[in-house]
Design a protein around this motif. Structure first.
Motif, PDB file in Angstrom:
ATOM      1  N   VAL A  62       0.901  -1.177   0.022  1.00 13.82           N
ATOM      2  CA  VAL A  62       0.061   0.108  -0.045  1.00 13.82           C
ATOM      3  C   VAL A  62       0.819   1.369   0.098  1.00 13.82           C
ATOM      4  CG1 VAL A  62      -1.761   1.233   1.135  1.00 13.82           C
ATOM      5  CG2 VAL A  62      -1.635  -1.190   1.446  1.00 13.82           C
ATOM      6  N   PRO A  63       1.425   1.645  -1.185  1.00 12.88           N
ATOM      7  CA  PRO A  63       1.955   2.978  -1.218  1.00 12.88           C
ATOM      8  C   PRO A  63       1.383   4.113  -0.614  1.00 12.88           C
ATOM      9  CG  PRO A  63       2.313   1.707  -3.236  1.00 12.88           C
ATOM     10  CD  PRO A  63       1.010   1.161  -2.479  1.00 12.88           C
ATOM     11  N   ALA A  64       2.194   5.157  -0.050  1.00 11.47           N
ATOM     12  CA  ALA A  64       1.686   6.205   0.368  1.00 11.47           C
ATOM     13  C   ALA A  64       2.332   7.419   0.483  1.00 11.47           C
ATOM     14  CB  ALA A  64       1.334   5.929   1.983  1.00 11.47           C
ATOM     15  N   ARG A  65       1.542   8.724   0.277  1.00 12.95           N
ATOM     16  CA  ARG A  65       2.342   9.852   0.528  1.00 12.95           C
ATOM     17  C   ARG A  65       3.322  10.127   1.454  1.00 12.95           C
ATOM     18  NH1 ARG A  65      -0.794  13.846  -2.451  1.00 12.95           N
ATOM     19  NH2 ARG A  65       0.498  15.624  -1.509  1.00 12.95           N
ATOM     20  N   CYS A  66       4.350  10.574   1.418  1.00 14.93           N
ATOM     21  CA  CYS A  66       5.506  10.707   2.517  1.00 14.93           C
ATOM     22  C   CYS A  66       6.055  11.927   2.429  1.00 14.93           C
ATOM     23  CB  CYS A  66       6.286   9.482   2.209  1.00 14.93           C
ATOM     24  SG  CYS A  66       7.221   9.836   0.757  1.00 14.93           S
ATOM     25  N   GLU A  67       5.579  13.190   1.796  1.00 13.70           N
ATOM     26  CA  GLU A  67       6.531  14.473   1.946  1.00 13.70           C
ATOM     27  C   GLU A  67       6.617  14.996   3.246  1.00 13.70           C
ATOM     28  OE1 GLU A  67       2.340  15.190   0.606  1.00 13.70           O
ATOM     29  OE2 GLU A  67       3.702  13.898   0.049  1.00 13.70           O
ATOM     30  N   GLU A  68       5.491  14.490   4.109  1.00 11.67           N
ATOM     31  CA  GLU A  68       5.718  15.174   5.440  1.00 11.67           C
ATOM     32  C   GLU A  68       6.600  14.560   6.374  1.00 11.67           C
ATOM     33  OE1 GLU A  68       1.942  14.682   7.348  1.00 11.67           O
ATOM     34  OE2 GLU A  68       0.851  15.918   5.909  1.00 11.67           O
ATOM     35  N   LEU A  69       7.285  13.506   5.901  1.00 11.68           N
ATOM     36  CA  LEU A  69       8.433  12.852   6.722  1.00 11.68           C
ATOM     37  C   LEU A  69       9.784  13.552   6.093  1.00 11.68           C
ATOM     38  CD1 LEU A  69       7.553   9.132   6.573  1.00 11.68           C
ATOM     39  CD2 LEU A  69       7.142  10.904   8.618  1.00 11.68           C
ATOM     40  N   ALA A  70       9.698  14.708   5.124  1.00 17.56           N
ATOM     41  CA  ALA A  70      10.948  15.144   4.583  1.00 17.56           C
ATOM     42  C   ALA A  70      10.916  16.667   4.748  1.00 17.56           C
ATOM     43  CB  ALA A  70      11.164  14.597   3.017  1.00 17.56           C
ATOM     44  N   PRO A  71      11.563  17.178   5.809  1.00 14.09           N
ATOM     45  CA  PRO A  71      11.504  18.573   5.874  1.00 14.09           C
ATOM     46  C   PRO A  71      11.807  19.467   4.730  1.00 14.09           C
ATOM     47  CG  PRO A  71      12.777  17.245   7.564  1.00 14.09           C
ATOM     48  CD  PRO A  71      12.480  16.270   6.617  1.00 14.09           C
ATOM     49  N   ALA A  72      12.477  19.007   3.584  1.00 15.36           N
ATOM     50  CA  ALA A  72      13.238  19.820   2.700  1.00 15.36           C
ATOM     51  C   ALA A  72      11.859  19.993   1.741  1.00 15.36           C
ATOM     52  CB  ALA A  72      14.378  19.336   2.035  1.00 15.36           C
ATOM     53  N   LEU A  73      10.932  19.091   1.670  1.00 15.88           N
ATOM     54  CA  LEU A  73       9.739  18.990   0.698  1.00 15.88           C
ATOM     55  C   LEU A  73       8.771  20.019   1.257  1.00 15.88           C
ATOM     56  CD1 LEU A  73       9.811  15.229  -0.431  1.00 15.88           C
ATOM     57  CD2 LEU A  73      11.379  17.481  -1.454  1.00 15.88           C
ATOM     58  N   LEU A  74       8.738  20.512   2.601  1.00 16.08           N
ATOM     59  CA  LEU A  74       7.960  21.448   3.044  1.00 16.08           C
ATOM     60  C   LEU A  74       8.114  22.812   3.014  1.00 16.08           C
ATOM     61  CD1 LEU A  74       6.805  19.081   5.738  1.00 16.08           C
ATOM     62  CD2 LEU A  74       5.659  19.174   3.455  1.00 16.08           C
ATOM     63  N   GLU A  75       6.992  23.536   2.986  1.00 15.47           N
ATOM     64  CA  GLU A  75       7.267  25.072   3.145  1.00 15.47           C
ATOM     65  C   GLU A  75       7.446  25.400   4.651  1.00 15.47           C
ATOM     66  OE1 GLU A  75       8.112  27.502   0.949  1.00 15.47           O
ATOM     67  OE2 GLU A  75       6.589  27.058  -0.902  1.00 15.47           O
ATOM     68  N   TYR A  76       7.967  26.511   4.953  1.00 15.46           N
ATOM     69  CA  TYR A  76       7.904  26.894   6.383  1.00 15.46           C
ATOM     70  C   TYR A  76       6.582  26.809   7.404  1.00 15.46           C
ATOM     71  CZ  TYR A  76      12.868  27.839   5.862  1.00 15.46           C
ATOM     72  OH  TYR A  76      14.370  27.694   5.681  1.00 15.46           O
ATOM     73  N   ASP A  77       5.493  27.256   6.514  1.00 13.53           N
ATOM     74  CA  ASP A  77       4.414  27.099   6.860  1.00 13.53           C
ATOM     75  C   ASP A  77       3.609  25.861   6.649  1.00 13.53           C
ATOM     76  OD1 ASP A  77       3.971  27.000   4.314  1.00 13.53           O
ATOM     77  OD2 ASP A  77       2.533  28.810   3.974  1.00 13.53           O
ATOM     78  N   GLY A  78       4.283  24.830   6.416  1.00 15.16           N
ATOM     79  CA  GLY A  78       3.634  23.535   6.308  1.00 15.16           C
ATOM     80  C   GLY A  78       3.230  23.117   4.719  1.00 15.16           C
ATOM     81  N   GLY A  79       3.158  24.004   3.987  1.00 16.45           N
ATOM     82  CA  GLY A  79       2.780  23.813   2.541  1.00 16.45           C
ATOM     83  C   GLY A  79       3.687  22.831   1.867  1.00 16.45           C
ATOM     84  N   VAL A  80       3.377  22.104   0.991  1.00 16.39           N
ATOM     85  CA  VAL A  80       4.041  21.199   0.108  1.00 16.39           C
ATOM     86  C   VAL A  80       4.776  21.842  -1.020  1.00 16.39           C
ATOM     87  CG1 VAL A  80       3.736  18.999  -1.113  1.00 16.39           C
ATOM     88  CG2 VAL A  80       2.410  19.353   0.785  1.00 16.39           C
ATOM     89  N   LEU A  81       5.970  21.645  -0.891  1.00 16.38           N
ATOM     90  CA  LEU A  81       6.785  22.018  -2.256  1.00 16.38           C
ATOM     91  C   LEU A  81       6.939  21.017  -3.251  1.00 16.38           C
ATOM     92  CD1 LEU A  81      10.067  23.641  -0.421  1.00 16.38           C
ATOM     93  CD2 LEU A  81       8.245  24.794  -1.849  1.00 16.38           C
ATOM     94  N   LEU A  82       7.020  19.709  -2.683  1.00 18.11           N
ATOM     95  CA  LEU A  82       6.791  18.755  -3.667  1.00 18.11           C
ATOM     96  C   LEU A  82       6.287  17.327  -3.082  1.00 18.11           C
ATOM     97  CD1 LEU A  82       8.142  17.493  -6.595  1.00 18.11           C
ATOM     98  CD2 LEU A  82      10.138  16.697  -5.137  1.00 18.11           C
ATOM     99  N   ALA A  83       5.325  16.971  -3.606  1.00 18.71           N
ATOM    100  CA  ALA A  83       4.414  15.786  -3.335  1.00 18.71           C
ATOM    101  C   ALA A  83       5.253  14.410  -3.433  1.00 18.71           C
ATOM    102  CB  ALA A  83       3.138  15.562  -3.993  1.00 18.71           C
TER     103      ALA A  83
END
Length: 300
Positions: A62-83
């Motif tokens: 069951v593949p899943a979204r994982c950008e929340e585990l990678a700080p460099a893929l998130l904006e400072y306000d929590g927005g997603v830079l790269l899914a």
């Protein structure tokens, strides 16, 4: 009179089956000469035992979204830079199989890991969504690592999926990212320091800031050493100017093996967007799980 095109698919399929059988046979013969053991549980006489193979498949079912585990893929306000989508967590059988494959390139491990990557790619690019052609851009290995191993792990997995027609509809591998040349002397220094670097856990031992500093400006659009050496990738015959022109407006997905802080994917995204590519997201085989936080003393 039958059309020659009718015979292309059966011939290609038969050739593919012969190559697979020969590869498995040579692997079995090699195991008789050189003792092998399961990459995960160390059971002898197999590179991945049945129990560990089943555990690996369950862990990547069951593949899943994982950008929340990678700080460099998130904006400072929590927005997603790269899914990003991961086939599974970097632990247990999946982590051990990945490490062993990157060291030895064992066909049996490649098949299992490629199948896991294929599930993640199909989850990220479902059939129900109509898309135009999408290029799957692997993150290139360093020249020193390619010389040491003799292959590029991510390209090897994508090539297996392409050969077995297991890529999402409209998706095709396109190794258009390369590492900026560090020079012959720098490559030799990198090879000489491999043992020390690996003993410290490689790049996985670096923090977020160190990773970003080390990777800044490291990627550019060109055919990497591994693709030029292999020579049969569809884009290998394109010149840099033609390739850059074809990437303008092109929908791409970045593919890598392990996601830790996201600094590598972020830099790859920058290099592709600089020449006009549209980066839809990233897909990885495994993502490093977030370390549990230890409660410390409350200090006011």
């Amino acid at each position: 009179m039958s059309s020659p095109s009718r015979h292309v698919a059966p011939v290609a399929g038969a050739l593919r089956r012969c190559l697979t059988a020969a590869e498995r046979g040579s692997s079995a013969l090699l195991s008789l000469l050189v003792p092998v053991e399961c990459a995960a549980c160390r059971v002898p006489d197999t590179v991945l035992c049945g129990d560990c193979a089943r555990s690996l498949r369950r862990a990547t079912s069951v593949p899943a979204r994982c950008e929340e585990l990678a700080p460099a893929l998130l904006e400072y306000d929590g927005g997603v830079l790269l899914a990003a989508v991961a086939a599974g967590l970097y632990r247990g059988e999946l982590a051990q199989a990945l490490l062993a494959f990157k060291r030895h390139g064992t066909p049996a491990l490649r098949d299992e890991l490629a199948a896991a990557l294929g599930r993640a790619l199909r989850a990220a690019l479902p059939k129900s969504r109509p898309h135009a052609a999408v290029w799957l851009v692997p993150v290139p290995t360093t020249s020193a690592a390619f010389i040491r191993r003799g292959f590029d792990p991510v390209q090897e997995l994508l090539r297996w999926l392409s050969r077995h027609s297991l890529l999402p509809p409209g998706a095709r591998p396109a190794p258009v990212l390369g590492r900026r040349r560090a020079g012959f002397a720098a490559t030799l220094r990198s090879l000489a320091s491999t043992a020390l670097f690996a003993s410290r856990g490689g790049q996985k031992g670096l923090g977020r800031r160190d990773r970003r500093a080390r990777l800044a400006g490291s990627f550019c659009v060109r055919i990497p050493l591994s693709a030029r050496y292999l020579g049969f990738w569809p884009v290998a015959s394109l010149g840099r100017s033609r390739m850059s022109g074809r990437l303008t407006g092109r929908r791409v997905v970045i593919v890598d093996d392990v996601l830790t802080t996201g600094a590598t994917l972020r830099e790859a995204k920058r290099a592709l967007e600089d020449i006009g590519a549209v980066v839809l997201g990233a897909v990885v085989v495994a993502v490093v799980p977030e370390a549990p936080r230890q409660a410390g003393p409350l200090v006011l």
